[in-house]
Design an enzyme around this catalytic site. Structure first.
Site, PDB file in Angstrom:
ATOM      1  N   GLY A 163       0.863  -1.192   0.000  1.00 14.76           N
ATOM      2  CA  GLY A 163       0.000   0.000   0.000  1.00 14.76           C
ATOM      3  C   GLY A 163       0.891   1.232   0.000  1.00 14.76           C
ATOM      4  O   GLY A 163       1.850   1.300   0.764  1.00 14.76           O
ATOM      5  N   ARG A 221       0.816  -4.766  -4.444  1.00 14.52           N
ATOM      6  CA  ARG A 221       1.123  -6.035  -3.770  1.00 14.52           C
ATOM      7  C   ARG A 221       1.263  -7.091  -4.856  1.00 14.52           C
ATOM      8  O   ARG A 221       0.560  -7.033  -5.868  1.00 14.52           O
ATOM      9  CB  ARG A 221      -0.002  -6.413  -2.814  1.00 14.52           C
ATOM     10  CG  ARG A 221      -0.362  -5.277  -1.846  1.00 14.52           C
ATOM     11  CD  ARG A 221      -1.446  -5.685  -0.866  1.00 14.52           C
ATOM     12  NE  ARG A 221      -2.135  -4.519  -0.322  1.00 14.52           N
ATOM     13  CZ  ARG A 221      -1.685  -3.762   0.679  1.00 14.52           C
ATOM     14  NH1 ARG A 221      -0.536  -4.054   1.251  1.00 14.52           N
ATOM     15  NH2 ARG A 221      -2.369  -2.723   1.102  1.00 14.52           N
ATOM     16  N   GLY A 241       6.097  -1.728   3.559  1.00 18.12           N
ATOM     17  CA  GLY A 241       5.730  -2.075   4.931  1.00 18.12           C
ATOM     18  C   GLY A 241       6.211  -3.454   5.354  1.00 18.12           C
ATOM     19  O   GLY A 241       7.210  -3.963   4.810  1.00 18.12           O
ATOM     20  N   ILE A 256       1.084   3.615   6.088  1.00 19.65           N
ATOM     21  CA  ILE A 256       0.281   4.504   6.931  1.00 19.65           C
ATOM     22  C   ILE A 256      -0.081   3.820   8.253  1.00 19.65           C
ATOM     23  O   ILE A 256      -0.435   4.476   9.217  1.00 19.65           O
ATOM     24  CB  ILE A 256      -1.004   4.967   6.214  1.00 19.65           C
ATOM     25  CG1 ILE A 256      -1.955   3.809   5.897  1.00 19.65           C
ATOM     26  CG2 ILE A 256      -0.684   5.764   4.965  1.00 19.65           C
ATOM     27  CD1 ILE A 256      -3.375   4.267   5.541  1.00 19.65           C
ATOM     28  N   GLY A 289      -5.819   0.566   9.072  1.00 21.12           N
ATOM     29  CA  GLY A 289      -4.829   0.099  10.043  1.00 21.12           C
ATOM     30  C   GLY A 289      -4.653  -1.402  10.075  1.00 21.12           C
ATOM     31  O   GLY A 289      -3.858  -1.913  10.846  1.00 21.12           O
ATOM     32  N   THR A 345     -25.269  14.287  23.447  1.00 18.26           N
ATOM     33  CA  THR A 345     -26.292  13.955  22.441  1.00 18.26           C
ATOM     34  C   THR A 345     -25.702  13.410  21.149  1.00 18.26           C
ATOM     35  O   THR A 345     -26.421  12.888  20.306  1.00 18.26           O
ATOM     36  CB  THR A 345     -27.128  15.208  22.085  1.00 18.26           C
ATOM     37  OG1 THR A 345     -26.203  16.240  21.714  1.00 18.26           O
ATOM     38  CG2 THR A 345     -27.982  15.651  23.252  1.00 18.26           C
ATOM     39  N   GLN A 397      -7.404   8.669   3.771  1.00 18.64           N
ATOM     40  CA  GLN A 397      -6.267   8.606   4.697  1.00 18.64           C
ATOM     41  C   GLN A 397      -4.944   8.404   3.976  1.00 18.64           C
ATOM     42  O   GLN A 397      -3.879   8.707   4.481  1.00 18.64           O
ATOM     43  CB  GLN A 397      -6.448   7.435   5.686  1.00 18.64           C
ATOM     44  CG  GLN A 397      -7.546   7.660   6.678  1.00 18.64           C
ATOM     45  CD  GLN A 397      -8.025   6.378   7.322  1.00 18.64           C
ATOM     46  OE1 GLN A 397      -7.634   6.055   8.428  1.00 18.64           O
ATOM     47  NE2 GLN A 397      -8.863   5.635   6.625  1.00 18.64           N
ATOM     48  N   ARG A 398      -5.013   7.829   2.772  1.00 22.55           N
ATOM     49  CA  ARG A 398      -3.779   7.478   2.077  1.00 22.55           C
ATOM     50  C   ARG A 398      -3.413   8.458   0.961  1.00 22.55           C
ATOM     51  O   ARG A 398      -2.451   8.230   0.228  1.00 22.55           O
ATOM     52  CB  ARG A 398      -3.924   6.055   1.513  1.00 22.55           C
ATOM     53  CG  ARG A 398      -2.759   5.185   1.875  1.00 22.55           C
ATOM     54  CD  ARG A 398      -3.033   3.735   1.694  1.00 22.55           C
ATOM     55  NE  ARG A 398      -3.235   3.338   0.322  1.00 22.55           N
ATOM     56  CZ  ARG A 398      -3.437   2.062  -0.040  1.00 22.55           C
ATOM     57  NH1 ARG A 398      -3.445   1.111   0.868  1.00 22.55           N
ATOM     58  NH2 ARG A 398      -3.631   1.742  -1.285  1.00 22.55           N
TER      59      ARG A 398
END
Ligand code: F6P
Length: 331
Positions: free
Chosen positions: A11, A72, A102, A126, A170, A214, A251-252
């Site tokens: 990733g 990948r 990673g 990430i 994650g 609330t 997020q990426r």
């Protein structure tokens, strides 16, 4: 002229391009040719490559993604694929291969090292789940993006008195959710490191509503539960609207933060130091704020150091917030 290969694998993460540019610039300074293989290990196996210069990287320093593409390549668990990669490495007469990726990329790099290939890994993900380094490139930006997204959604949720469930990325690591949850003032955080069952989470939401909150926010990391089912349960139990949002690939994407750029520059320089000093078979890591080179075997065995202090801080703040709300309600 010495030649090195480079890939971005798995990733993608923001800061990969900044790191690539740093490596390419340094290589030029030492008269080393850089051959980029496109799309990760697959590009290496199929010899899809091009010599890259700092001019190629020029426009990408502040851009997310990877200008040499990433991905990948599941067949890479087989030795016959490693042999193909080795043949390409030899064909180009590479001195070394730098891999930006990673934990899966590190394992693959370790496998390739057994075939006498000189490899260096720069941790880019990430998820922040490469445990030999305190930070991986991209994590800070991903958390910032998640917080911005959750903050925005919270504004409308609060205005409309709705419960928010925000799911972050994650994989099996709660780092993004814990940091984003804390920084978006979530009321409940659900992460794999602190297992909580669905019933307990629903009760927690009930407690928040009971003290007058609330519009409680729940931040959780992916792959734990089905968030639509949870939203339905909350709605049914408390007759309260609840929205389940997957924060997702936002997020990426986007420009890396200054923190990530700095890390990308420092780690890129570290990777080239390894090439210049022939220090191979290691992961460029951040250990106690210093750049260190951790051998693959040690890197793979490194244990996750969960940030318990941060978790306790979250719990303490939550207690404080709830007490305050309770006393306000009873007045
Ligand atoms: O490994 C990083 C990561 O962003 C995870 O958090 C997420 O689960 C995964 O990649 C999604 O990757 P993709 O859909 O691109 O395979």
């Amino acid at each position: 002229m010495k030649k090195i290969g480079i890939i971005t694998s798995g990733g993608d993460s923001q800061g990969m391009n900044a790191c690539l540019k740093t490596i390419i610039k340094m290589a030029e300074r030492y008269n080393i040719e850089v051959i980029a293989f496109f799309g990760g290990y697959k590009g290496l196996v199929f010899d899809e490559c091009k010599t890259v210069t700092s001019k190629d990287a020029d426009m990408y320093f502040s851009v997310g993604g990877s200008f040499i593409l990433s991905g990948r390549y599941p067949p890479f668990i087989e030795k016959k694929e490693w042999d193909k990669a080795k043949a390409v490495y030899k064909k180009h007469n590479l001195e070394a291969l730098i891999v930006l990726g990673g934990d899966g990329s590190i394992k693959a790099a370790n496998d390739l090292s057994t075939l006498d290939m000189n490899i260096i890994v720069v941790p880019c993900t990430i998820d922040n789940d490469v445990f030999c380094t305190s930070k991986s490139i991209g994590f800070d930006t991903a958390v910032n993006n998640a917080v911005n997204a959750i903050d925005n959604i919270q504004q409308t949720m609060k205005t409309n008195g709705r419960v928010l469930i925000a799911e972050t990325m994650g994989r099996h690591c709660g780092e993004i959710a814990m940091h984003a949850g804390l920084c978006s003032e979530a009321d409940i955080i659900m992460i794999p490191e602190k297992k909580q069952d669905v019933e307990k989470i629903v009760r927690e939401v009930g407690k928040q509503l009971a003290v007058g909150n609330t519009s409680p926010t729940l931040v959780l990391s992916e792959l734990q539960i089905n968030i639509d089912d949870l939203a339905k349960k909350i709605t049914e139990t408390y007759n309260k609207e609840c929205k389940a949002i997957v924060v997702g690939y936002i997020q990426r994407g986007g420009s890396p933060t200054v923190q990530d750029k700095l890390l990308a520059i420092r780690m890129g320089v570290g990777a080239m130091d390894c090439v210049l000093n022939k220090n191979y078979g290691c992961v460029v890591s951040l250990v106690k704020e210093e750049i260190k080179f951790i051998p693959f075997e040690k890197a793979i065995k490194a244990k996750y150091k969960f940030n318990e202090e941060l978790w306790q801080t979250f719990l303490e703040l939550k207690r404080f917030k709830t007490e305050k709300k309770k006393s306000k309600k009873s007045k």
